[in-house]
Motif scaffolding. Sequence first.
Motif: not given
Length: 243
Positions: A47-48, A55-58, A91-94
């Motif tokens: 997720g992120r 800024a987003e951290i994968a 935020l998870i990869d739902w």
Amino acid sequence: MKTIPLFRDDAYLAHTQATVQQVDERGIVLDRTIFYATSGGQPGDTGRLIRADGAEIAITGTVTGETKEDIFHLAAEGADTLRAGDTVDLLIDWERRLRLMRMHTACHLLTTFCPYPVTGAAVSEEDSRVDFDMPDGGMSKEEATDRLMQLVRADHPVFVRMIGEDELTANPALVKSKNVRPPSGSGQIRLVCIGGNASVDSQPCGGTHVRSTSEIGDIHIGKIEKKGRENRRFRLRFGTLGG
């Protein structure tokens, strides 16, 4: 540093905020998380993390350390940095998580009508497996699929119940794994139950699952493989048998 595993109480929580506790070569440690960490055959979440400046951290994976409460979030190579004290949105990869939850619950259902010791298991988004210590001629993939889908369509509730370690000791049949036992020392064991009053199943598990068997949808046994003199591997796949 311990992380509060929010996913244990609410597997449907796909977004929250947390504070960074530390960052080192092992990964990012948060004070709380919705990211499930690889364990029990279920892969960790991706997720992120989003900083206050946008800024987003994968996050490419989530793993545990020395205990189940030591949870490390693995950032993608070259990702922006974080520091202790930073507040981040999680935020998870739902869609990926939901597929894993559906698969994991289906694996539990399979063990309800295959009354043999489980020798191994692995959950994935498309093709999962459960290995049983069972002889030849135990069950065909058509029969197993039919029984699996009967349980799916029955729309049984899935819920969690906590018991003491002494209760587990008094009921050893709750543990279906042949070689692995639930971690001890905490005084409490997490049971995943299926059916009203756990009428379908009850077994120790720390993973994530759907709230009802009907959420699994169409699923089938794609293959039953012989992996030793008395070891049979059941492969579960989404969709209808022969579809």
